[in-house]
Design an enzyme around this catalytic site. Structure first.
Site, PDB file in Angstrom:
ATOM      1  N   TYR A 134     -24.901 104.732  85.087  1.00 61.69           N
ATOM      2  CA  TYR A 134     -24.196 105.293  83.879  1.00 61.69           C
ATOM      3  C   TYR A 134     -22.854 105.080  83.461  1.00 61.69           C
ATOM      4  CZ  TYR A 134     -28.070 108.740  82.763  1.00 61.69           C
ATOM      5  OH  TYR A 134     -29.084 109.234  82.240  1.00 61.69           O
ATOM      6  N   LYS A 185     -34.730 102.682  95.430  1.00 65.62           N
ATOM      7  CA  LYS A 185     -35.559 101.338  95.094  1.00 65.62           C
ATOM      8  C   LYS A 185     -34.879 100.445  96.128  1.00 65.62           C
ATOM      9  CE  LYS A 185     -38.277  98.858  92.763  1.00 65.62           C
ATOM     10  NZ  LYS A 185     -39.736  99.143  92.720  1.00 65.62           N
ATOM     11  N   ASP A 220     -40.626 104.348  92.004  1.00 63.92           N
ATOM     12  CA  ASP A 220     -41.911 103.861  91.232  1.00 63.92           C
ATOM     13  C   ASP A 220     -43.076 104.923  91.867  1.00 63.92           C
ATOM     14  OD1 ASP A 220     -41.663 102.287  93.247  1.00 63.92           O
ATOM     15  OD2 ASP A 220     -42.652 100.618  92.548  1.00 63.92           O
ATOM     16  N   ASP A 265     -32.339 111.447  86.332  1.00 64.08           N
ATOM     17  CA  ASP A 265     -32.381 111.921  84.948  1.00 64.08           C
ATOM     18  C   ASP A 265     -34.074 111.513  84.517  1.00 64.08           C
ATOM     19  OD1 ASP A 265     -31.846 112.332  82.216  1.00 64.08           O
ATOM     20  OD2 ASP A 265     -32.100 110.065  81.867  1.00 64.08           O
ATOM     21  N   ASP A 272     -37.170 114.847  84.334  1.00 57.66           N
ATOM     22  CA  ASP A 272     -37.871 115.201  82.891  1.00 57.66           C
ATOM     23  C   ASP A 272     -39.398 115.152  83.180  1.00 57.66           C
ATOM     24  OD1 ASP A 272     -35.543 115.517  81.340  1.00 57.66           O
ATOM     25  OD2 ASP A 272     -36.680 114.526  79.855  1.00 57.66           O
TER      26      ASP A 272
HETATM   27  C1  IPM Z   1     -29.495 114.915  80.808  1.00 54.96           C
HETATM   28  C2  IPM Z   1     -29.362 114.164  79.508  1.00 54.96           C
HETATM   29  C3  IPM Z   1     -28.130 113.426  79.665  1.00 54.96           C
HETATM   30  C4  IPM Z   1     -28.204 112.253  80.730  1.00 54.96           C
HETATM   31  C5  IPM Z   1     -27.885 112.532  78.187  1.00 54.96           C
HETATM   32  C6  IPM Z   1     -27.669 113.510  77.166  1.00 54.96           C
HETATM   33  C7  IPM Z   1     -26.716 111.707  78.207  1.00 54.96           C
HETATM   34  O1  IPM Z   1     -30.552 113.291  79.260  1.00 54.96           O
HETATM   35  O2  IPM Z   1     -28.522 115.793  80.997  1.00 54.96           O
HETATM   36  O3  IPM Z   1     -30.199 114.803  81.559  1.00 54.96           O
HETATM   37  O4  IPM Z   1     -29.024 111.289  80.515  1.00 54.96           O
HETATM   38  O5  IPM Z   1     -27.793 112.793  81.700  1.00 54.96           O
HETATM   39 MN    MN Z   2     -32.033 113.728  80.953  1.00 52.25          MN
END
Ligand code: IPM
Ligand code: MN
Length: 358
Positions: free
Chosen positions: A145, A190, A222, A246, A250
Site C-alpha cells: 500500500y 506467502k 492462499d 485487507d 472481507d
Molecule cells: C479497508 C478499505 C481500504 C483499504 C480502502 C478504502 C483504501 O478497503 O479499510 O479495508 O484497502 O485498506
Molecule cells: Mn478493505
C-alpha cells in the site's frame, strides 16, 4: 473508572457513512448521559465529500482536528465516480491512507464472530461456522500500500517493503492479545515466494519465546483463504501484512452473516480510529437501509479504548437485544425490517435505560 471528558472527531465521509455515524453518535450520547461522561463531537471532512468541498481528500484542518482528538469515529469513504476512472489524480482513498500514515495507525484490529442468531444468514454451513471467533491484526501502514509506485515506459509497479521494526510492533500487540484469548496466533504470509514474508516469519519466530503460553502457527495466504471457509473455528488471533489482511478480513465477514456487523479499531502512535469494515455502499445512501451495527460496535471498541469496559459491554448487550428481537435492517430481517434510524434508536434506548426500556 471515573467520569470522562473526551473529544471525538467524526469523519462521517461518503455514501452511507453519515447515516451510520449518526446512529453510533446517538449510542455514544446515551452512554454519556447514563454514566455522566462528556463526549464532544467535532465533524470534519474526509473522502469524496472533502474533495468536493476543498479539492483535498484529507484537508489540513481535518488532520489537525484528528491529531488533537481523543478518538476518531469514521463512517466510510469512497464514491463510484472515482472507482472506474483509473486516471483520476485525486481519490477519496488517498485521504484514508494519508490519515493512517499521519497518525501512525500501524495495527488494524478486526474481530469476526459467528453470531448464533444469524447463522442462517451466512451462505456457509451452520455447523462449520457456529462458534467461530477470530481476531485479525492487520498491519496498516506498510507493505504494498505504501511502497514506491509508478509507471515505466510500458508498465507499472508497486513495491512491497517492510522493516523489522514495523513487523515487531504489531507482532507484540498480536501476541499480547492472544494471551487474553485462546493463546493461539496464526501468521499468514506467502513465505514460499515473498522475501518480505520470510522477514515476517523470522521476526515472529524471534519474538515467540517471549510469549511462551501462545502456540504459533504459520499459513500461506492462499491456503488461509481456503481454511477460513473450510474450518474457521481453528483461528484465534490472525496476524498478517497489510494487503493480505485487507482481503482476508472481507472474506471472513461472510462468517458473521453480514458485512454490516463488523467493527474495527486502528491503533498506533497517535489518535486511534474506530470504523466499520464495510465501505460507503453508495447504492444504499439516503434510503435508511444501511446497517448501523458495525459502526455502533466500533463505538463500543472506542469505549474500550477509553477504558470504559462496562459501558462497552452494555452497548454490545444492546446490539445482542436488537439481534434477538429482530430489530434489524432488511439484509438481516427482510420480512419485518427496521430502518437505520430505528435500529440506532432501539440500541441507544436500551443503553440509556436498560432492559426496562424494551
Ligand atoms: C479497508 C478499505 C481500504 C483499504 C480502502 C478504502 C483504501 O478497503 O479499510 O479495508 O484497502 O485498506
Ligand atoms: Mn478493505
Amino acid at each position: 473508572m471515573g467520569v470522562l471528558d473526551k473529544k471525538i472527531t467524526v469523519l462521517a465521509g461518503d455514501g452511507i457513512g453519515p447515516e451510520v455515524c449518526n446512529e453510533a453518535i446517538k449510542v455514544l450520547k446515551a452512554v454519556a448521559e447514563r454514566w455522566g461522561h462528556t463526549f464532544t463531537f467535532d465533524n470534519q471532512l474526509m473522502g469524496a465529500c472533502a474533495i468536493d468541498a476543498t479539492g483535498n481528500p484529507l484537508p489540513d484542518e481535518t488532520l489537525t482536528a484528528c491529531i488533537n482528538a481523543d478518538a476518531i469515529l469514521l463512517g466510510a469513504i469512497g464514491d463510484p465516480k472515482y472507482d472506474n476512472d483509473p486516471s483520476a489524480k485525486v481519490r477519496p482513498e488517498q485521504g484514508l491512507l494519508k490519515l493512517r500514515k499521519s497518525l501512525g495507525l500501524f495495527a488494524n484490529i478486526r474481530p469476526v464472530t459467528a453470531y448464533p442468531l444469524l447463522l442462517e444468514h451466512s451462505p456457509l454451513k451452520n455447523e462449520r461456522i457456529s462458534g467461530a471467533d477470530m481476531l485479525f491484526y492487520r498491519e496498516l501502514t506498510g507493505g504494498i500500500y505504501f511502497g514506491e509506485k509508478g509507471r515505466t515506459a510500458d508498465g507499472a509497479y508497486d513495491h512491497c517493503t517492510y522493516t523489522r521494526a514495523e513487523i515487531e510492533r504489531i507482532t507484540h500487540l498480536a501476541f499480547q492479545s492472544a494471551t487474553t484469548r485462546r493463546n493461539k496466533l496464526m501468521l499468514v504470509d506467502k513465505a514460499n515466494v515473498l522475501e518480505t514474508s520470510r522477514l515476517w516469519r523470522e521476526v515472529v519466530k524471534e519474538i515467540a519465546p517471549q510469549y511462551s503460553s501462545v502456540t504459533v502457527d504459520y499459513l500461506f495466504v492462499d491456503n488461509a483463504a481456503m481454511q477460513l471457509i473450510l474450518n474457521p473455528k481453528q483461528f484465534d488471533v490472525i496476524l498478517t501484512e497489510n494487503m493480505f489482511g485487507d482481503i482476508l478480513s472481507d472474506e471472513a465477514s461472510v462468517i458473521a452473516g453480514s458485512l454490516g456487523l463488523l467493527p474495527s479499531a486502528s491503533v498506533g502512535e497517535k489518535t486511534a480510529v474506530f470504523e466499520p469494515i464495510h465501505g460507503s455502499f453508495p447504492q444504499a445512501a439516503g434510503k435508511g437501509i444501511a446497517n448501523p451495527i458495525a459502526t455502533i460496535l466500533s463505538a463500543a471498541m472506542l469505549l474500550e479504548h477509553f477504558g470504559l469496559n462496562e459501558e462497552a459491554n452494555v452497548v454490545k448487550e444492546a446490539v445482542q437485544k436488537a439481534l434477538e428481537q429482530g430489530v434489524l435492517t432488511p439484509e438481516l430481517n427482510a420480512k419485518n425490517p427496521s430502518t437505520t434510524e430505528q435500529v440506532g434508536s432501539f440500541i441507544s434506548r436500551f443503553v440509556k435505560e436498560g432492559v426496562e426500556a424494551l
